[in-house]
Design a protein around this motif. Structure first.
Motif, PDB file in Angstrom:
ATOM      1  N   GLY A   1     -11.593   0.163 -84.172  1.00  0.00           N
ATOM      2  CA  GLY A   1     -12.566  -0.891 -83.915  1.00  0.00           C
ATOM      3  C   GLY A   1     -13.927  -0.323 -83.582  1.00  0.00           C
TER       4      GLY A   1
ATOM      5  N   ASP B   1     -11.875  -4.698 -80.825  1.00  0.00           N
ATOM      6  CA  ASP B   1     -10.703  -3.850 -80.616  1.00  0.00           C
ATOM      7  C   ASP B   1      -9.633  -4.225 -81.626  1.00  0.00           C
ATOM      8  N   LEU B   2      -9.255  -3.256 -82.456  1.00  0.00           N
ATOM      9  CA  LEU B   2      -8.274  -3.472 -83.507  1.00  0.00           C
ATOM     10  C   LEU B   2      -7.142  -2.466 -83.332  1.00  0.00           C
TER      11      LEU B   2
ATOM     12  N   TYR C   1      -3.611  -1.115 -85.073  1.00  0.00           N
ATOM     13  CA  TYR C   1      -2.906  -1.107 -86.349  1.00  0.00           C
ATOM     14  C   TYR C   1      -1.602  -0.314 -86.261  1.00  0.00           C
TER      15      TYR C   1
ATOM     16  N   LEU D   1      -2.600  -4.866 -89.283  1.00  0.00           N
ATOM     17  CA  LEU D   1      -3.184  -5.231 -88.001  1.00  0.00           C
ATOM     18  C   LEU D   1      -2.119  -5.900 -87.143  1.00  0.00           C
TER      19      LEU D   1
ATOM     20  N   ASP E   1      -5.617  -7.861 -82.274  1.00  0.00           N
ATOM     21  CA  ASP E   1      -7.070  -7.738 -82.315  1.00  0.00           C
ATOM     22  C   ASP E   1      -7.699  -8.516 -81.171  1.00  0.00           C
TER      23      ASP E   1
ATOM     24  N   THR F   1     -11.523  -9.583 -80.897  1.00  0.00           N
ATOM     25  CA  THR F   1     -12.800  -9.533 -81.608  1.00  0.00           C
ATOM     26  C   THR F   1     -13.734 -10.615 -81.102  1.00  0.00           C
TER      27      THR F   1
ATOM     28  N   THR G   1     -10.295 -11.448 -88.685  1.00  0.00           N
ATOM     29  CA  THR G   1     -10.126 -10.129 -89.287  1.00  0.00           C
ATOM     30  C   THR G   1      -9.009 -10.166 -90.318  1.00  0.00           C
TER      31      THR G   1
ATOM     32  N   ASP H   1      -5.648  -8.920 -92.059  1.00  0.00           N
ATOM     33  CA  ASP H   1      -4.400  -8.380 -91.521  1.00  0.00           C
ATOM     34  C   ASP H   1      -3.986  -7.061 -92.164  1.00  0.00           C
TER      35      ASP H   1
ATOM     36  N   ASP I   1      -5.280  -3.351 -94.048  1.00  0.00           N
ATOM     37  CA  ASP I   1      -6.382  -2.415 -94.203  1.00  0.00           C
ATOM     38  C   ASP I   1      -5.960  -1.277 -95.120  1.00  0.00           C
TER      39      ASP I   1
ATOM     40  N   VAL J   1     -13.035  -5.223 -92.919  1.00  0.00           N
ATOM     41  CA  VAL J   1     -12.320  -5.587 -91.698  1.00  0.00           C
ATOM     42  C   VAL J   1     -12.539  -7.061 -91.351  1.00  0.00           C
TER      43      VAL J   1
ATOM     44  N   ASN K   1     -13.398   0.091 -91.773  1.00  0.00           N
ATOM     45  CA  ASN K   1     -13.015   1.053 -90.746  1.00  0.00           C
ATOM     46  C   ASN K   1     -13.515   2.447 -91.114  1.00  0.00           C
TER      47      ASN K   1
END
Length: 184
Positions: free
Chosen positions: A73, A82-83, A85, A111, A114, A116, A129, A131, A133, A161, A172
């Motif tokens: 994040g 804040d993410l 994964y 994800l 999160d 955010t 966001t 889900d 990535d 993201v 990211n």
């Protein structure tokens, strides 16, 4: 998520047939993460940790898959991004020496959590966001005797993201430093 687990299990099964044997272990480290192409964001420092499995096809070429919990994040003045994964990087390793290798491959991230939220005036906005990535991975590793593994990787996002037209698009961008131990 099921597909990621199946891929990892397939790699574990396949790696038992590698000519140089199986490499199975744990790793932990630190992430220095941000979101590219979005203005006003600072790095977020977070934890990364999990397990890895791999092996060598011959003296020069190997393959490694990880299953990692990764805090990513960014931080900014009006809130946080804040993410968290579950990432599965699958890297091809090219050995320059018996110890030093360079790494390249894709990373698939799901994800799992999160936070955010942004605060504008007295209004709290929650940014949507994606889900999933998809990232690319480049890195360098040291396979030190006694099973010690040291790695430095750069993960560059290929997918956006934020899933929100009102927020700058961004991907990211994560530098990871990790220390691991191979049981085999």
């Amino acid at each position: 998520m099921k597909k990621l687990i199946l891929i990892t299990l397939a790699l574990i099964s396949t790696s038992t047939f590698f000519g140089q044997g199986l490499d199975l272990g744990i790793k932990a480290g630190v992430n220095f993460a941000t979101i590219t192409d979005a203005s006003g964001l600072d790095n977020r420092t977070g934890f990364v940790g999990g397990v890895f499995v791999g092996g060598k096809f011959n003296d020069k070429i190997g393959l490694q898959a990880d299953l990692l919990y990764s805090q990513q994040g960014a931080e900014f003045e009006l809130g946080e991004f804040d993410l968290n994964y579950v990432n599965v990087p699958i890297v091809l390793k090219y050995y320059l020496t018996d110890i030093v290798n360079v790494q390249l491959g894709p990373q698939f991230g799901i994800l799992i959590d999160d936070d955010t939220q942004t605060v504008v005036g007295e209004t709290i906005n929650d940014i949507a966001t994606n889900d999933f990535d998809l990232s690319g991975v480049v890195g360098v590793g040291l396979d030190i005797p006694l099973g010690i593994r040291v790695e430095g990787r750069y993960n560059f996002g290929l997918s956006d993201v934020p899933d929100n037209d009102g927020f700058d698009k961004g991907k990211n961008s994560v530098i990871t430093l990790s220390l691991g131990y191979s049981f085999l």
